[in-house]
Write a protein that holds these residues in place. Structure first.
Motif, PDB file in Angstrom:
ATOM      1  N   UNK A 169       1.832 -17.975  -8.153  1.00 32.41           N
ATOM      2  CA  UNK A 169       2.836 -17.532  -9.120  1.00 32.41           C
ATOM      3  C   UNK A 169       3.945 -16.753  -8.422  1.00 32.41           C
ATOM      4  N   UNK A 170       5.099 -16.690  -9.082  1.00 30.47           N
ATOM      5  CA  UNK A 170       6.154 -15.759  -8.706  1.00 30.47           C
ATOM      6  C   UNK A 170       5.794 -14.419  -9.336  1.00 30.47           C
ATOM      7  N   UNK A 171       5.902 -13.354  -8.565  1.00 25.49           N
ATOM      8  CA  UNK A 171       5.533 -12.011  -9.018  1.00 25.49           C
ATOM      9  C   UNK A 171       6.543 -11.004  -8.491  1.00 25.49           C
ATOM     10  N   UNK A 172       6.482  -9.794  -9.025  1.00 23.99           N
ATOM     11  CA  UNK A 172       7.262  -8.703  -8.460  1.00 23.99           C
ATOM     12  C   UNK A 172       6.646  -8.299  -7.123  1.00 23.99           C
ATOM     13  N   UNK A 173       7.464  -7.861  -6.168  1.00 20.05           N
ATOM     14  CA  UNK A 173       6.892  -7.365  -4.922  1.00 20.05           C
ATOM     15  C   UNK A 173       6.027  -6.137  -5.207  1.00 20.05           C
ATOM     16  N   UNK A 174       4.877  -6.079  -4.555  1.00 19.64           N
ATOM     17  CA  UNK A 174       4.002  -4.932  -4.756  1.00 19.64           C
ATOM     18  C   UNK A 174       2.617  -5.200  -4.237  1.00 19.64           C
ATOM     19  N   UNK A 175       1.797  -4.158  -4.287  1.00 25.12           N
ATOM     20  CA  UNK A 175       0.438  -4.307  -3.821  1.00 25.12           C
ATOM     21  C   UNK A 175      -0.315  -3.000  -3.855  1.00 25.12           C
ATOM     22  N   UNK A 176      -1.440  -2.985  -3.174  1.00 24.19           N
ATOM     23  CA  UNK A 176      -2.377  -1.876  -3.234  1.00 24.19           C
ATOM     24  C   UNK A 176      -1.940  -0.638  -2.464  1.00 24.19           C
ATOM     25  N   UNK A 177      -2.420   0.498  -2.952  1.00 23.11           N
ATOM     26  CA  UNK A 177      -2.162   1.801  -2.348  1.00 23.11           C
ATOM     27  C   UNK A 177      -2.977   1.924  -1.069  1.00 23.11           C
ATOM     28  N   UNK A 178      -2.343   2.378   0.010  1.00 25.55           N
ATOM     29  CA  UNK A 178      -3.025   2.630   1.278  1.00 25.55           C
ATOM     30  C   UNK A 178      -3.236   4.128   1.456  1.00 25.55           C
ATOM     31  N   UNK A 179      -4.460   4.518   1.713  1.00 26.95           N
ATOM     32  CA  UNK A 179      -4.760   5.912   2.019  1.00 26.95           C
ATOM     33  C   UNK A 179      -4.271   6.886   0.971  1.00 26.95           C
ATOM     34  N   UNK A 180      -3.481   7.846   1.413  1.00 24.59           N
ATOM     35  CA  UNK A 180      -3.002   8.898   0.511  1.00 24.59           C
ATOM     36  C   UNK A 180      -1.562   8.674   0.054  1.00 24.59           C
ATOM     37  N   UNK A 181      -1.083   7.439   0.136  1.00 20.22           N
ATOM     38  CA  UNK A 181       0.284   7.145  -0.318  1.00 20.22           C
ATOM     39  C   UNK A 181       0.447   7.505  -1.791  1.00 20.22           C
ATOM     40  N   UNK A 182       1.654   7.922  -2.136  1.00 19.15           N
ATOM     41  CA  UNK A 182       2.000   8.058  -3.549  1.00 19.15           C
ATOM     42  C   UNK A 182       2.297   6.661  -4.088  1.00 19.15           C
ATOM     43  N   UNK A 183       2.361   6.538  -5.406  1.00 14.41           N
ATOM     44  CA  UNK A 183       2.706   5.240  -5.986  1.00 14.41           C
ATOM     45  C   UNK A 183       4.077   4.785  -5.489  1.00 14.41           C
ATOM     46  N   UNK A 184       5.040   5.704  -5.430  1.00 14.10           N
ATOM     47  CA  UNK A 184       6.375   5.306  -4.986  1.00 14.10           C
ATOM     48  C   UNK A 184       6.364   4.893  -3.513  1.00 14.10           C
ATOM     49  N   UNK A 185       5.638   5.603  -2.672  1.00 15.44           N
ATOM     50  CA  UNK A 185       5.547   5.216  -1.266  1.00 15.44           C
ATOM     51  C   UNK A 185       4.936   3.828  -1.127  1.00 15.44           C
TER      52      UNK A 185
END
Length: 188
Positions: free
Chosen positions: A84-100
């Motif tokens: 599918x076509x999707x928005x760019x994005x993915x899983x949180x790594x370590x202690x990243x914030x959602x925005x990071x």
């Protein structure tokens, strides 16, 4: 639900983490963005996977970015894992914030820079597996492209293409197409 496999405990831990994540998002961004609820019935194995992700970071599917460029086009990436076509994005790594997380994933999956404006949409994803329930967040940030030349360098190898689309001309095989069109119109 028996306590032997521990899904009930995992579900409770995941829900507490999702509540904390929702509280932090609300404190930081207020009631910005369109609110949605998605309900998913999944297998026991998939439930365990998603609840484990939620327990770690509050989100079963990671964090995404709705990016617009001058002229109003929206950036989508081709995710081969779901075809599918999707928005760019993915899983949180370590202690990243959602925005990071959103910024890192945008760079990896499309190679563009963007100015972040806040939240475009926050979905509550309710997950059910034969009597066991939990939920997590799906934050979608809104950003304006600073650069528009795309370059996919996804370390997971799931993203094969990144393209700009007019919101009304998004491909039919776009995940949550109607919600994305609404969100794109709301952030113009």
């Amino acid at each position: 639900m028996t306590s032997i496999d521990g899904l009930w405990y995992l579900a409770e831990e995941a829900e507490r983490r999702a509540e904390r994540a929702a509280h932090r998002l609300s404190e930081r961004y207020g009631d910005e963005g369109i609110r949605r609820t998605y309900r998913k019935r999944v297998s026991r194995a998939r439930f365990r996977t998603l609840a484990t992700r939620i327990r770690r970071h509050g989100t079963p599917y990671g964090v995404h970015t709705l990016v617009r460029r001058e002229g109003g086009e929206l950036l989508l990436v081709r995710h081969e894992g779901v075809d599918l076509w999707v928005l760019p994005g993915g899983g949180v790594d370590g202690s990243e914030s959602f925005r990071e997380t959103a910024e890192r994933e945008l760079e990896e999956e499309a190679g563009i820079g963007a100015t972040y404006r806040g939240l475009a949409m926050v979905a509550r994803v309710e997950i059910n597996c034969r009597g066991c329930d939990t939920w997590g967040l799906l934050p979608v940030f809104h950003a304006t492209a600073e650069t528009t030349e795309t370059a996919v360098s996804d370390p997971d190898g799931e993203i094969s293409d990144a393209r700009w689309f007019d919101p009304d001309g998004m491909p039919e095989d776009t995940r949550d197409r109607g919600d994305l069109i609404e969100a794109a119109r709301a952030v113009t």
